[in-house]
Design a protein around this motif. Structure first.
Motif, PDB file in Angstrom:
ATOM      1  N   VAL A  41      30.489  39.066  52.183  1.00 60.86           N
ATOM      2  CA  VAL A  41      29.392  39.234  51.525  1.00 60.86           C
ATOM      3  C   VAL A  41      28.182  38.733  51.833  1.00 60.86           C
ATOM      4  O   VAL A  41      27.035  38.943  51.454  1.00 60.86           O
ATOM      5  N   ASP A  42      28.248  37.765  52.759  1.00 64.10           N
ATOM      6  CA  ASP A  42      27.116  36.881  53.259  1.00 64.10           C
ATOM      7  C   ASP A  42      26.408  37.630  54.473  1.00 64.10           C
ATOM      8  O   ASP A  42      25.205  36.825  54.991  1.00 64.10           O
ATOM      9  N   GLN A  43      26.933  38.547  54.952  1.00 61.74           N
ATOM     10  CA  GLN A  43      26.424  39.328  55.911  1.00 61.74           C
ATOM     11  C   GLN A  43      25.304  40.094  55.593  1.00 61.74           C
ATOM     12  O   GLN A  43      25.246  40.451  54.299  1.00 61.74           O
ATOM     13  N   LEU A  64      28.704  45.802  47.638  1.00 67.29           N
ATOM     14  CA  LEU A  64      29.641  44.806  47.488  1.00 67.29           C
ATOM     15  C   LEU A  64      28.999  43.494  46.662  1.00 67.29           C
ATOM     16  O   LEU A  64      29.714  42.915  45.994  1.00 67.29           O
ATOM     17  N   ARG A  65      27.887  42.977  46.947  1.00 67.39           N
ATOM     18  CA  ARG A  65      27.436  42.022  46.387  1.00 67.39           C
ATOM     19  C   ARG A  65      26.971  42.294  44.861  1.00 67.39           C
ATOM     20  O   ARG A  65      27.422  41.552  44.014  1.00 67.39           O
ATOM     21  N   ASP A  66      26.623  43.350  44.728  1.00 69.73           N
ATOM     22  CA  ASP A  66      26.667  43.876  43.183  1.00 69.73           C
ATOM     23  C   ASP A  66      27.738  43.796  42.356  1.00 69.73           C
ATOM     24  O   ASP A  66      27.857  43.533  41.186  1.00 69.73           O
ATOM     25  N   THR A  67      28.792  44.313  42.927  1.00 72.50           N
ATOM     26  CA  THR A  67      30.220  44.321  42.563  1.00 72.50           C
ATOM     27  C   THR A  67      30.765  43.019  42.227  1.00 72.50           C
ATOM     28  O   THR A  67      31.340  42.724  41.281  1.00 72.50           O
ATOM     29  N   ILE A  68      30.472  42.148  43.174  1.00 68.41           N
ATOM     30  CA  ILE A  68      30.843  40.609  42.910  1.00 68.41           C
ATOM     31  C   ILE A  68      30.228  39.965  41.674  1.00 68.41           C
ATOM     32  O   ILE A  68      30.597  39.420  41.210  1.00 68.41           O
ATOM     33  N   ALA A  94      30.911  40.214  37.910  1.00 64.30           N
ATOM     34  CA  ALA A  94      32.126  39.836  37.360  1.00 64.30           C
ATOM     35  C   ALA A  94      32.809  40.833  36.692  1.00 64.30           C
ATOM     36  O   ALA A  94      33.780  40.442  35.925  1.00 64.30           O
ATOM     37  N   PHE A  95      32.871  41.989  37.135  1.00 65.23           N
ATOM     38  CA  PHE A  95      33.453  43.061  36.493  1.00 65.23           C
ATOM     39  C   PHE A  95      35.056  43.133  37.128  1.00 65.23           C
ATOM     40  O   PHE A  95      35.817  43.588  36.483  1.00 65.23           O
ATOM     41  N   VAL A  96      34.937  42.867  38.550  1.00 65.79           N
ATOM     42  CA  VAL A  96      36.206  42.842  39.040  1.00 65.79           C
ATOM     43  C   VAL A  96      36.810  41.555  39.596  1.00 65.79           C
ATOM     44  O   VAL A  96      35.820  40.822  39.934  1.00 65.79           O
ATOM     45  N   PRO A  97      37.858  41.237  39.710  1.00 58.51           N
ATOM     46  CA  PRO A  97      38.561  40.072  40.088  1.00 58.51           C
ATOM     47  C   PRO A  97      37.975  39.815  41.622  1.00 58.51           C
ATOM     48  O   PRO A  97      37.949  40.602  42.441  1.00 58.51           O
ATOM     49  N   CYS A  98      37.797  38.800  41.991  1.00 56.76           N
ATOM     50  CA  CYS A  98      37.081  38.257  43.161  1.00 56.76           C
ATOM     51  C   CYS A  98      37.548  36.990  43.892  1.00 56.76           C
ATOM     52  O   CYS A  98      37.394  35.967  43.118  1.00 56.76           O
TER      53      CYS A  98
END
Length: 728
Positions: free
Chosen positions: A454-456, A466-470, A473-477
């Motif tokens: 996600v840092d790329q 990817l960042r929005d999904t993380i 907090a909707f899905v486990p990361c």
């Protein structure tokens, strides 16, 4: 010399096009030499020429001018071609490669056979071409079609010239609209900007102006709004706040705000855009963003297939079979994959993401479940397959994209993928539209795992999925941060993590044998360029044994400037490819063996934006350039070469999803506006065995301190957060 026209001040000039001295590939501004009948000296002509070749007779309309340095020139604004009147002229005309299927050898045979009647026979009695050795039915059809296309293109060209517009776009317009070209342009010239690669709003607007469309017309305002929104999408934005959109449209269009606001309402009523509160979306992006949130919710809530094996026992078997011992975070990620319907695994290089994928694949295999692996690019998919020993495809191929008949992706909600587990690698590259199409094809009972760093840099396309999904907090990361022992031996990996933590990269003594990361201090761009050329052509190949073309990739933050991608490619081509088999397209030169990149998605050819290949052949008679993309050879018509650029040097954004044995990158304060931590981090993580940065520590420090990525307008995180709140 011809006398000026008394009414217009213009002059007509006619002669044989002897040679083209210079041509700009963008606007086709041309400097050429014309042979005038009865004159010994060649005449210099200056203007926009397209779709002509040496050997043709041109009739030009323009004026004489004296250049302070180059002397007398004829500046023309309108040109037309005239059929050659001599046998020699006809042969040269046909030898130029203008007509697909006829090269120099075949041109001579035709002229030897038909003489002055050659062109008439090609146009009106094409079946007689079979009388010439080497011409069969297939070639006759090819020549006839090419001849007819040339006539149609020139009709479009004359129409554009008649309205004061460069003829450079004629071939593209004709390829898009065929015999309807002139009618389409007359009816709505702004459709050119939406439909034709390389023709932007400004060009279409110029044509519209020449056709008499008023500056404050609703048609122009509506087209301008769509143009601005598409430009913002190209910069990564899924939507635009309405006040910002209005301001940008006023800047581009130079009209009253009331006209813009009325046009926004009009295209919203036509469903070309969607307005949600203050956010204005192109309709496809609104559908996609809302669709991603809804589809993730459906997958999250659906029941999954139950494992029929003991999970801990299976985990033990996996570690034994793969001869690995999972670290705590890795074991946690693998166990979570057995419970979660959707999950994200993120971490930098050397943190064990591939090991986790291998373990999960093996675990699902023990349970007899179906597994699919995919990545956004071909290179990333091949790397995934090599690392896991399991077949991996590009997302487009997995979804069976078909460009024909507007069917799009064959795998969709009505025809979903057959899988119990779907693992997507390099997920930071997935943009909003692609994510939507992927989720439509994911069976609700399946498990979806997104793996990426996600840092790329975020995706080239719109969104920050990817960042929005993380962040939602909707899905486990699962975040991986531990660098494993073997990876700690690589300065590339150690320094990538230092950079990502806001620290300057570390080094070892330059005489140490295992050095794989270098920083070369140099301030002057000219010397940085010389250093890059020396490293690529001699020093790196000689000292480390890497191949200059196959193994070394130059990355750069910029396109312009001395160490921008454009100039670097010109200079690197000179130093690394001395082939004399070359094709000159105006100011662009393609040589056999060149490293090239596809710069747009072409679903017909199945090559995509960012794919890198090597030119393997140039066929002038067939008017084709063959490009080898890692074993897949693709043919490009000469007219389609604007889809390719030299790729000895590429932007960091274009390098996403790829790895290279060697990465060389300039880092200078001239790149100030683009110097960001995630850009340097992404570049360094592309290098597999050797990374060399050249520039100033000041510029590197500026980049590493700048950890505020450019904001992208997207509401996906908010949409997913709202769903997460409802599920609590």
């Amino acid at each position: 010399m011809p006398a000026p026209n008394a009414t217009s001040g213009s002059t007509e000039l006619q002669g044989l096009l002897e040679r083209i001295t210079f041509q700009n590939p963008g606007d086709h501004f041309t400097i050429a030499k014309l042979k005038i009948k009865g004159q010994k000296e060649l005449v210099t002509i200056v203007g926009s020429l397209y779709c002509v070749s040496p050997g043709e007779i041109l009739r030009l309309t323009g004026m004489w001018d004296r250049h302070p340095k180059y002397g007398e020139q004829f500046k023309f604004s309108v040109f037309e071609t005239i059929v050659p009147a001599t046998v020699q002229g006809i042969e040269r005309y046909l030898s130029s490669g203008l007509i697909k299927g006829i090269g120099p050898v075949m041109a001579k045979r035709l002229v030897d056979k038909f003489g002055l009647n050659t062109l008439d026979i090609i146009e009106n009695q094409s079946q007689r071409l079979s009388e010439v050795e080497g011409i069969g039915e297939k070639r006759i059809n090819m020549v006839s079609a090419a001849w007819q296309d040339q006539k149609e293109v020139r009709n479009v060209m004359l129409f554009l010239q008649g309205h004061g517009v460069s003829a450079a776009y004629a071939a593209r317009i004709y390829r898009q609209y065929g015999k309807s070209s002139i009618a389409v342009v007359k009816e709505n010239p702004y459709s050119l900007a939406a439909d034709i690669f390389g023709i932007g709003f400004k060009t279409a607007d110029d044509i519209a102006s020449k056709l008499g469309i008023p500056k404050d017309s609703e048609l122009r305002a509506e087209a301008g709004i769509l143009y601005v929104l598409r430009g913002l999408a190209g910069d990564g934005h899924v939507y635009c706040p309405q006040d910002i959109l209005t301001a940008k449209c006023l800047e581009v269009l130079g009209i009253n705000a009331a006209i813009v606001e009325k046009a926004i309402s009009a295209i919203a009523a036509e469903n070309k855009i969607v307005i949600e509160g203050d956010a204005v979306y192109l309709t496809e992006f609104n559908i996609a963003e809302k669709g991603i949130a809804e589809l993730l919710r459906e997958i999250y809530k659906a029941q999954r297939r139950l494992f029929t094996v003991d999970k801990q026992q299976a985990l033990d078997i996996v570690q034994r079979d793969l001869e690995i011992l999972l670290a705590a975070d890795q074991a946690k990620a693998v166990r979570k994959s057995l419970d979660a319907k959707i999950m994200v695994i993120t971490g930098g290089p050397g943190t064990g993401k591939t090991t986790i994928i291998r373990a999960i694949i093996r675990l699902y295999g023990l349970a007899g479940m179906r597994v699919l692996l995919a990545a956004p690019t071909g290179r990333a998919a091949r790397r995934m397959a090599d690392a896991t020993g399991h077949e991996a495809k590009t997302i487009h191929r997995m979804l069976e994209f078909s460009p024909k008949n507007n069917r799009g992706f064959k795998k969709n909600q009505e025809n979903q993928l057959k899988a119990d587990l779907i693992v997507i690698d390099e997920a930071s590259m997935i943009d909003t539209l692609l994510m939507y199409h992927l989720l439509r094809a994911v069976p609700k009972e399946a498990t979806l795992i997104l793996v990426g760093d996600v840092d790329q840099l975020p995706s080239v396309g719109a969104g920050n999925v990817l960042r929005d999904t993380i962040d939602s907090a909707f899905v486990p990361c699962i975040r991986l941060s531990e660098i494993f022992r073997q990876s700690r031996e690589s300065l590339i990996i150690v320094n990538a993590h230092r950079i990502n933590s806001g620290e300057m990269p570390a080094g070892r003594p330059e005489n140490e044998d295992q050095q794989d990361f270098y920083f070369i201090q140099q301030e002057e761009p000219e010397i940085v360029l010389e250093t890059i050329l020396r490293l690529c052509s001699a020093k790196v190949p000689e000292k480390f044994g890497f191949h200059p073309l196959r193994d070394i990739q130059v990355l750069t933050p910029m396109h312009r400037g001395i160490v921008g991608a454009s100039n670097l490619n010109i200079e690197l081509q000179k130093h690394l490819n001395n082939s004399t088999d070359e094709l000159v397209r105006g100011a662009r030169v393609f040589r056999n063996g060149d490293k090239v990149m596809q710069i747009r998605n072409n679903y017909d050819r199945e090559v995509f934006n960012g794919d890198i290949g090597r030119i393997s052949a140039i066929n002038r008679e067939q008017q084709e350039v063959m490009v080898d993309f890692d074993g897949k050879v693709v043919a490009y018509d000469f007219a389609d070469l604007d889809e390719l650029i030299l790729a000895y040097a590429i932007s960091v954004h274009k390098s996403q999803g790829s790895e290279y044995p060697v990465v060389i990158m300039p880092v200078l304060t001239q790149h100030y506006l683009l110097l960001q931590r995630n850009l340097i981090y992404t570049a360094v993580t592309r290098g597999k065995k050797l990374v060399i940065l050249i520039g100033t520590k000041k510029a590197l420090s500026i980049a590493i301190r700048n950890n505020k990525p450019t904001e992208r307008y997207t509401n996906l995180r908010k949409r997913l957060s709202n769903i997460a709140d409802l599920n609590k």
